[in-house]
Design an enzyme around this catalytic site. Structure first.
Site, PDB file in Angstrom:
ATOM      1  N   THR A  18      38.244  21.368  53.898  1.00  0.00           N
ATOM      2  CA  THR A  18      38.800  22.059  55.060  1.00  0.00           C
ATOM      3  C   THR A  18      38.229  23.475  55.174  1.00  0.00           C
ATOM      4  OG1 THR A  18      40.862  20.856  54.615  1.00  0.00           O
ATOM      5  CG2 THR A  18      40.969  22.592  56.262  1.00  0.00           C
ATOM      6  N   ARG A  22      36.086  23.784  47.113  1.00  0.00           N
ATOM      7  CA  ARG A  22      37.129  24.211  46.174  1.00  0.00           C
ATOM      8  C   ARG A  22      37.100  23.291  44.964  1.00  0.00           C
ATOM      9  NH1 ARG A  22      41.677  26.164  49.739  1.00  0.00           N
ATOM     10  NH2 ARG A  22      40.529  27.644  51.017  1.00  0.00           N
ATOM     11  N   SER A 113      41.684  30.696  48.325  1.00  0.00           N
ATOM     12  CA  SER A 113      42.810  31.042  49.184  1.00  0.00           C
ATOM     13  C   SER A 113      44.125  31.182  48.417  1.00  0.00           C
ATOM     14  CB  SER A 113      42.918  30.001  50.295  1.00  0.00           C
ATOM     15  OG  SER A 113      43.856  30.388  51.240  1.00  0.00           O
ATOM     16  N   HIS A 114      45.086  30.333  48.736  1.00  0.00           N
ATOM     17  CA  HIS A 114      46.434  30.418  48.164  1.00  0.00           C
ATOM     18  C   HIS A 114      46.557  29.644  46.858  1.00  0.00           C
ATOM     19  CE1 HIS A 114      45.690  27.045  50.690  1.00  0.00           C
ATOM     20  NE2 HIS A 114      46.634  26.378  50.067  1.00  0.00           N
ATOM     21  N   LYS A 126      32.653  29.595  50.206  1.00  0.00           N
ATOM     22  CA  LYS A 126      32.296  29.057  51.522  1.00  0.00           C
ATOM     23  C   LYS A 126      31.309  29.978  52.225  1.00  0.00           C
ATOM     24  CE  LYS A 126      36.155  30.993  54.179  1.00  0.00           C
ATOM     25  NZ  LYS A 126      37.258  30.679  55.081  1.00  0.00           N
ATOM     26  N   ASP A 277      48.401  35.946  51.308  1.00  0.00           N
ATOM     27  CA  ASP A 277      47.956  35.045  50.245  1.00  0.00           C
ATOM     28  C   ASP A 277      46.792  35.604  49.432  1.00  0.00           C
ATOM     29  OD1 ASP A 277      45.946  34.802  52.134  1.00  0.00           O
ATOM     30  OD2 ASP A 277      45.581  32.689  51.673  1.00  0.00           O
ATOM     31  N   ASP A 279      43.552  35.460  49.446  1.00  0.00           N
ATOM     32  CA  ASP A 279      42.403  36.096  50.086  1.00  0.00           C
ATOM     33  C   ASP A 279      42.767  36.836  51.374  1.00  0.00           C
ATOM     34  OD1 ASP A 279      42.981  33.659  51.298  1.00  0.00           O
ATOM     35  OD2 ASP A 279      40.953  33.422  52.055  1.00  0.00           O
ATOM     36  N   ASP A 281      44.230  35.944  54.265  1.00  0.00           N
ATOM     37  CA  ASP A 281      44.181  35.433  55.637  1.00  0.00           C
ATOM     38  C   ASP A 281      45.496  34.803  56.091  1.00  0.00           C
ATOM     39  OD1 ASP A 281      43.900  33.223  54.033  1.00  0.00           O
ATOM     40  OD2 ASP A 281      42.078  32.461  54.995  1.00  0.00           O
ATOM     41  N   ARG A 282      46.402  34.536  55.147  1.00  0.00           N
ATOM     42  CA  ARG A 282      47.686  33.939  55.545  1.00  0.00           C
ATOM     43  C   ARG A 282      48.775  35.000  55.597  1.00  0.00           C
ATOM     44  NH1 ARG A 282      48.490  27.994  53.027  1.00  0.00           N
ATOM     45  NH2 ARG A 282      46.414  27.231  53.527  1.00  0.00           N
ATOM     46  N   THR A 344      43.039  20.465  61.911  1.00  0.00           N
ATOM     47  CA  THR A 344      43.395  21.440  60.881  1.00  0.00           C
ATOM     48  C   THR A 344      42.152  22.161  60.352  1.00  0.00           C
ATOM     49  OG1 THR A 344      45.314  20.160  60.248  1.00  0.00           O
ATOM     50  CG2 THR A 344      44.414  21.621  58.576  1.00  0.00           C
ATOM     51  N   GLU A 363      48.007  28.280  62.856  1.00  0.00           N
ATOM     52  CA  GLU A 363      48.245  27.027  62.148  1.00  0.00           C
ATOM     53  C   GLU A 363      49.612  27.113  61.487  1.00  0.00           C
ATOM     54  OE1 GLU A 363      44.799  24.799  60.404  1.00  0.00           O
ATOM     55  OE2 GLU A 363      44.298  26.823  59.762  1.00  0.00           O
ATOM     56  N   GLU A 364      50.222  25.939  61.315  1.00  0.00           N
ATOM     57  CA  GLU A 364      51.536  25.890  60.685  1.00  0.00           C
ATOM     58  C   GLU A 364      51.505  26.371  59.238  1.00  0.00           C
ATOM     59  OE1 GLU A 364      51.851  23.673  58.016  1.00  0.00           O
ATOM     60  OE2 GLU A 364      49.755  23.140  58.395  1.00  0.00           O
ATOM     61  N   SER A 365      50.309  26.404  58.646  1.00  0.00           N
ATOM     62  CA  SER A 365      50.153  26.769  57.242  1.00  0.00           C
ATOM     63  C   SER A 365      50.043  28.274  57.052  1.00  0.00           C
ATOM     64  CB  SER A 365      48.905  26.076  56.696  1.00  0.00           C
ATOM     65  OG  SER A 365      47.794  26.383  57.521  1.00  0.00           O
ATOM     66  N   LYS A 376      41.587  33.571  60.181  1.00  0.00           N
ATOM     67  CA  LYS A 376      42.968  33.974  60.326  1.00  0.00           C
ATOM     68  C   LYS A 376      43.147  35.282  59.551  1.00  0.00           C
ATOM     69  CE  LYS A 376      44.228  30.554  56.844  1.00  0.00           C
ATOM     70  NZ  LYS A 376      43.627  29.228  56.880  1.00  0.00           N
ATOM     71  N   ARG A 496      50.434  15.449  53.238  1.00  0.00           N
ATOM     72  CA  ARG A 496      51.238  16.389  54.024  1.00  0.00           C
ATOM     73  C   ARG A 496      51.943  15.625  55.134  1.00  0.00           C
ATOM     74  NH1 ARG A 496      49.576  20.904  51.681  1.00  0.00           N
ATOM     75  NH2 ARG A 496      47.399  21.574  51.640  1.00  0.00           N
TER      76      ARG A 496
HETATM   77  C1  G1P Z   1      45.204  23.904  54.338  1.00  0.00           C
HETATM   78  C2  G1P Z   1      46.030  24.101  55.584  1.00  0.00           C
HETATM   79  C3  G1P Z   1      45.151  24.406  56.758  1.00  0.00           C
HETATM   80  C4  G1P Z   1      44.268  25.613  56.445  1.00  0.00           C
HETATM   81  C5  G1P Z   1      43.529  25.375  55.149  1.00  0.00           C
HETATM   82  C6  G1P Z   1      42.721  26.601  54.727  1.00  0.00           C
HETATM   83  O1  G1P Z   1      44.330  22.811  54.515  1.00  0.00           O
HETATM   84  O2  G1P Z   1      46.820  22.961  55.841  1.00  0.00           O
HETATM   85  O3  G1P Z   1      45.946  24.638  57.886  1.00  0.00           O
HETATM   86  O4  G1P Z   1      43.364  25.848  57.481  1.00  0.00           O
HETATM   87  O5  G1P Z   1      44.441  25.063  54.109  1.00  0.00           O
HETATM   88  O6  G1P Z   1      43.523  27.714  54.504  1.00  0.00           O
HETATM   89  P1  G1P Z   1      44.636  21.336  53.940  1.00  0.00           P
HETATM   90  O7  G1P Z   1      44.915  21.503  52.471  1.00  0.00           O
HETATM   91  O8  G1P Z   1      45.876  20.876  54.644  1.00  0.00           O
HETATM   92  O9  G1P Z   1      43.423  20.533  54.271  1.00  0.00           O
HETATM   93 ZN    ZN Z   2      43.779  32.098  52.415  1.00  0.00          ZN
END
Ligand code: G1P
Ligand code: ZN
Length: 543
Positions: A18, A22, A113-114, A126, A277, A279, A281-282, A344, A363-365, A376, A496
């Protein structure tokens, strides 16, 4: 300094997900793993001869060593310059801004990221394109193709670059420019928001708590909130980035930012709480006594964005990922602007932002952002909230109540089943896909399915098509459930399940989300056989 050409061979599993590649940190640290991937990025983008790149990361374990490898490889591959955040630090939105500000040929961002950091946790890398955004699928496909045929990589032998000192040095022919990670980003924020109004808000005694979760946003939040905007010292907590994020999950949601949640729900809660988070962005937004879901936050920001100077002229359009709730759709409808539904992943917003079709995306995340960068942006969302609070002089709870009264409320929750065996998760999705044609008109408790399909996206800007982007089941009541597998995990599969129901009766708008969604939750299990396939009786994370 000697340029070496090292023989190698393809390593399995270098397919970007995504948001880039990772993996477990130890996998990235394995022989040739990082080098193969970096060379494949360079090969996949047509080489880096005479190109300029931004390089930086969230400071997690292996960040600094990996950056040294990237610099040596960029130099050996003929790059003209790399612009690097001091000590290798750049938040993801700050890196996106720097790519755009300096007009570079893109950049490499090191982050998972998180996900937790540390030698036994996660690492990621990335490539972002010259527009500052994550590489679209066409580019990541070429990078992946390169990982499968790689047979050598180029790297310089010699001393490490000094990343602690600001200014320009050289690594062989390549210029290495070390920049302060915060300065340019902070200057950008000042152009977007009414800093005087926010300063006046803090001066009036408004109290805030920002939990940086031991991650990269600490220095940014401290400089901007406490430094420029005059928030009280101590507003930013956990503000010093650490390689393992203090041993925690730098994921801003009610589970992992529990301290913040407890504070905000407690008797002496400040007026406003936020977190970001790993990095940067959240974002997570909490008012005194109220948690705001990311989907609701996006809707509220869209409805009130004109409070900020950058958006005073109105929004061109909005975009949300498919699993994100439809709350923002109704705002767009009322404003008479376009609303796009994308797969997504932030990379799908890039074209809409570049083409001037959307101004705000979410995004909902816990991801929200605008056309100011191509990622983001956690702190941006917090500042827009502050700008709105400064303008309306209202509490978060009252703002949300007024929003729901005007637009209706989308009850929303995401249930994550983590570390499911990949075969079982795939079997669940395969069976669900096969069941899709038979679902319409079937009843599940009080609910009846109105439609069911697998989401595919046709990009309206470049015409590209992305298939297999999640299975959605809509009910005649207006509610829905979406199923998809995560594309950011490093082990097993994460299922999910996104649950949503619409409420327009004001008397029923203040219920607990899990309670309001109970019929949809039951239907989700009946439709997908979650227990049957995963053996789990409850989700690991409810957000
Ligand atoms: C998750 C989130 C998605 C976000 C991505 C990167 O991806 O659901 O919205 O863009 O992290 O931060 P997923 O693990 O669902 O593929
Ligand atoms: Zn992040």
């Amino acid at each position: 300094m000697q340029k070496l050409t090292i023989q190698t061979s393809p390593i399995d599993g270098q397919k970007p997900g995504t948001s880039g590649l990772r993996k477990k940190t130890r996998v990235f640290m394995g022989p040739h793993f990082l080098e193969n991937y970096v060379q494949s990025i360079f090969d996949g983008i047509g080489g880096v001869v005479d190109k300029r790149l931004v390089v930086g990361g969230d400071g997690r374990y292996f960040n600094a060593q990996a950056i040294q490898v990237i610099l040596r490889m960029a130099a050996a591959n003929g790059a003209a310059a790399c612009i690097v955040g001091q000590n290798g630090i750049l938040s993801t939105p700050a890196a996106s801004h720097l790519i755009r500000l300096r007009g570079t040929d893109g950049g490499l961002i090191l982050s998972a990221s998180h996900n937790p950091g540390g030698i036994d946790a996660d690492f990621g890398l990335k490539y972002n394109t010259p527009n500052g955004g994550p590489a679209p699928e066409g580019v990541t496909d070429r990078i992946y193709a390169a990982t499968k045929i790689i047979h050598e990589y180029r790297i310089l032998e010699g001393a490490d670059a000094d990343l602690g000192t600001l200014g320009k040095t050289r690594m062989d022919q390549m210029e290495v420019e070390v920049v302060d990670p915060v300065t340019d980003y902070a200057a950008l924020m000042e152009t977007l928001f009414d800093f005087n109004a926010i300063r006046a808000l803090f001066a009036s005694g408004f109290r805030m708590r920002f939990d940086a979760m031991h991650a990269v946003t600490g220095p940014y939040a401290t400089a901007i909130l406490e430094g420029t905007l005059g928030a009280a010292k101590g507003t930013v907590v956990n503000g010093t980035p650490s390689p393992d994020f203090g041993g925690g999950h730098p994921d801003p949601n009610p589970i992992w930012a529990k301290d913040l949640m407890d504070t905000m729900m407690g008797p002496d809660a400040p007026d406003f709480g936020a977190a970001s988070d790993g990095d940067g962005d959240r974002n997570m937004i909490v008012g005194r006594g109220i948690y705001v879901t990311p989907s609701d936050s996006l809707a509220l920001l869209a409805a009130r964005a004109t409070a900020a100077p950058a958006y005073r002229g109105g929004l061109k359009g909005v975009a949300r990922s498919m699993p994100t709730s439809g709350a923002v759709d109704r705002v767009a409808e009322k404003l008479g602007i376009a609303c796009y539904e994308t797969p997504t992943g932030w990379k799908f917003f890039g074209n809409l932002l570049d083409a001037g079709r959307a101004t705000l995306c979410g995004e909902e995340s816990a991801g929200t952002g605008s056309d100011h960068v191509r990622e983001k942006d956690g702190l941006w969302a917090v500042l827009l909230w502050l700008n709105i609070l400064a303008q309306t002089k209202t509490s978060v709870a009252d703002l949300m109540a007024a929003h729901w009264a005007e637009f209706g409320r989308n009850y929303y929750s995401r249930h994550d089943y983590e570390d499911v065996e990949t075969d079982k998760a795939n079997a669940l999705i395969t069976a669900l896909r096969a069941a899709l044609p038979g679902l319409p008109r079937q009843a599940f408790g009080p609910l009846t399915v109105s439609s069911a399909d697998e989401f595919a996206y046709d990009d309206p800007v470049d015409g590209s098509r992305s298939e297999g982007q999640g299975i959605r089941v809509n009910f005649t009541s207006g509610g829905r459930v979406v199923f998809r597998l995560s594309g950011t995990g490093t082990v097993g599969a994460t299922l999910r399940v996104y649950l949503e129901d619409v409420e327009t009766d004001p008397a029923r708008m203040h219920r607990d989300a899990q309670e309001a969604l109970a019929p949809i939750i039951a239907a989700a299990d009946a439709i997908a056989g979650i227990r049957k396939y995963t053996g789990r009786t409850a989700p690991d994370v409810i957000s």
